[in-house]
Design an enzyme around this catalytic site. Structure first.
Site, PDB file in Angstrom:
ATOM      1  N   SER A  78       5.502  -2.013  10.615  1.00 35.21           N
ATOM      2  CA  SER A  78       6.143  -1.149  11.515  1.00 35.21           C
ATOM      3  C   SER A  78       6.451  -2.156  12.625  1.00 35.21           C
ATOM      4  CB  SER A  78       5.266  -0.150  12.230  1.00 35.21           C
ATOM      5  OG  SER A  78       4.672   0.895  11.154  1.00 35.21           O
ATOM      6  N   ASN A  79       5.834  -3.208  12.761  1.00 37.84           N
ATOM      7  CA  ASN A  79       6.165  -4.155  13.680  1.00 37.84           C
ATOM      8  C   ASN A  79       7.241  -5.268  13.285  1.00 37.84           C
ATOM      9  OD1 ASN A  79       4.063  -4.297  16.361  1.00 37.84           O
ATOM     10  ND2 ASN A  79       2.877  -3.692  14.586  1.00 37.84           N
ATOM     11  N   ILE A 132      -5.614  -4.637   9.926  1.00 35.51           N
ATOM     12  CA  ILE A 132      -3.978  -4.882  10.020  1.00 35.51           C
ATOM     13  C   ILE A 132      -3.636  -4.510  11.391  1.00 35.51           C
ATOM     14  CG2 ILE A 132      -1.913  -4.826   9.047  1.00 35.51           C
ATOM     15  CD1 ILE A 132      -3.111  -3.820   6.347  1.00 35.51           C
ATOM     16  N   LYS A 183      -4.566   1.359   5.408  1.00 34.41           N
ATOM     17  CA  LYS A 183      -4.777   1.041   6.948  1.00 34.41           C
ATOM     18  C   LYS A 183      -4.747   2.219   7.881  1.00 34.41           C
ATOM     19  CE  LYS A 183      -1.654  -1.125  10.423  1.00 34.41           C
ATOM     20  NZ  LYS A 183      -0.304  -1.658  10.802  1.00 34.41           N
TER      21      LYS A 183
END
Length: 321
Positions: free
Chosen positions: A50-51, A227, A184
Site C-alpha cells: 500500500s505504501n 510488515i 499481514k
C-alpha cells in the site's frame, strides 16, 4: 501440492516508491532507499505494498519495481534480503497474472488483498474461493493460491478493502492451504493475532503485525515480526527492538515500543505516504515528495507541529544507532 515454507521471521518494510516531477520512477532514489533499508538490517522489503502505491502502477511498472529492488539488493551483497510482492487486484484473473509476474521479476512471496469493489458480495464462501479453491468447484480453473508459483500471504487491511476485516476463523481456514504461508494484519488486532498464532504453528504460517504500534505486543503474542510503514523512516530502531526482544530484554524493548507507537500515530498525521517521502528526503538526502494522483503531497501544516517533531526525534535516535 507440498507444503510451502513461510518467510523468515523479522521486520519487513513496505517500501515507498519515489517519482520524479513527471511521476516517472526516480531510479536513483529508489535504489538509495532500498540500500538504506537493507543496511538498516531489515529482513525483507515489500514491493507494491500500500505504501508503494501499487494501485497507481501499470503491470510493467510493477514488474520493474520488483526487478529493480532484487537487482539492487543482489548487486550490493544483500542477496538474503527477502522480497514480498503486493499482488492484490479486483479479479482473481488479474491477481493470478500479478503473482506470475512477481515470481518472474524476482519476488519470493506474494501478498494479496481481498477484492473490495463489491464488498456486499464478499461472503465467507466468496473470500475463501477467491484465495483458494483446491479445484473443488471449477477443476479447470485454479484459484490464486493454487496457481501462484511462489508462496502466498493473505493481506488483511480493512481501511483499503471497504471495511472488510477478515476474522481469525477465516485466516485460520486459509492457513490450511499448503501454499498459503502467512498473513499481514494491518487491522492492528492483537487478540486476532494471538488466536492465529496459538492455533497455527509459526513453522507453517507466519503471522505478522501490520503496524509498528503493536510490534512488541505482537511478538509477545507469538507473531513472526511485522510488515510496517514506519521502518521506511527508522529501520534500525525497529531492528533494535526486535533484537532486544530476542535477547529477552523486554523492558528495554518496551521503551522503544513506546517511541514507535508515538511515531506510528504521528506518521498518519503528517500525510502518511507523502509525509514519509518528505521526511526521508529531508533527513537522508535522496528522493522527493512526489506522489501519484489522487494522493496528495504532505502540506506545510502537516510537516510542522508536534507530530512532525516526534518523528524527527525518532530520526535522531535512528541516526545515533
Amino acid at each position: 501440492m507440498s507444503r510451502s515454507h513461510p518467510p523468515p521471521p523479522g521486520i519487513y518494510v513496505p517500501a515507498v516508491l519515489f517519482f520524479d516531477d513527471n511521476e516517472e520512477f526516480d531510479i536513483p532514489a529508489i535504489k538509495a532507499h532500498i540500500l538504506r533499508l537493507a543496511k538498516g538490517g531489515v529482513t525483507g522489503i515489500v514491493v507494491q505494498g500500500s505504501n508503494g502505491e501499487a494501485q497507481h502502477l501499470s503491470h510493467e511498472e510493477r514488474k520493474q519495481a520488483i526487478s529493480l529492488t532484487r537487482q539492487t539488493l543482489d548487486d550490493n551483497g544483500f542477496q538474503n534480503v527477502v522480497i514480498i510482492a503486493g499482488c492484490g487486484a479486483q479479479s482473481a484473473r488479474e491477481t493470478k497474472k500479478l503473482c506470475s509476474d512477481a515470481a518472474d521479476a524476482g519476488a519470493a512471496f506474494v501478498l494479496v488483498l481481498t477484492p473490495s469493489v463489491w464488498p456486499n458480495t464478499m461472503t465467507l464462501e466468496a473470500i475463501l474461493r477467491f484465495h483458494r479453491e483446491w479445484a473443488n468447484i471449477h477443476p479447470i480453473v485454479l484459484q490464486i493460491a493454487d496457481a501462484s508459483p511462489i508462496p502466498y500471504m493473505v493481506y488483511n487491511f480493512p481501511t483499503v478493502t471497504a471495511g472488510q476485516d477478515l476474522d481469525s476463523d477465516i485466516i485460520i481456514a486459509l492457513a490450511a492451504h499448503p501454499n498459503i504461508v502467512g498473513t499481514k494484519l494491518s487491522c492492528g488486532n492483537v487478540g486476532k493475532l494471538h488466536r492465529i498464532t496459538s492455533t497455527v504453528p509459526a513453522t507453517q504460517f507466519s503471522t505478522l503485525a501490520g503496524v509498528s504500534e503493536i510490534l512488541l505486543q505482537g511478538l509477545l503474542s507469538g507473531s513472526s515480526g511485522a510488515i510496517a510503514a514506519l521502518p521506511n523512516i527508522v529501520p534500525k530502531l525497529h531492528m533494535k527492538l526486535y533484537t532486544l526482544y530476542k535477547e529477552g530484554k523486554i523492558d528495554e524493548a518496551m521503551a522503544i515500543q513506546a517511541q514507535l507507537g508515538q511515531g506510528d500515530f504521528a506518521t498518519g498525521k503528517v500525510g502518511s505516504i507523502g509525509g514519509i517521502k518528505a521526511l526521508v528526503s529531508k533527513h537522508f538526502g535522496y528522493g522527493g515528495v512526489k506522489v501519484r494522483s489522487p494522493l496528495l503531497e504532505a502540506t506545510s501544516t502537516q510537516l510542522s507541529g508536534p507530530h512532525f517533531a516526534k518523528l524527527e526525534e525518532l530520526i535522531a535516535l535512528e541516526k545515533a544507532l
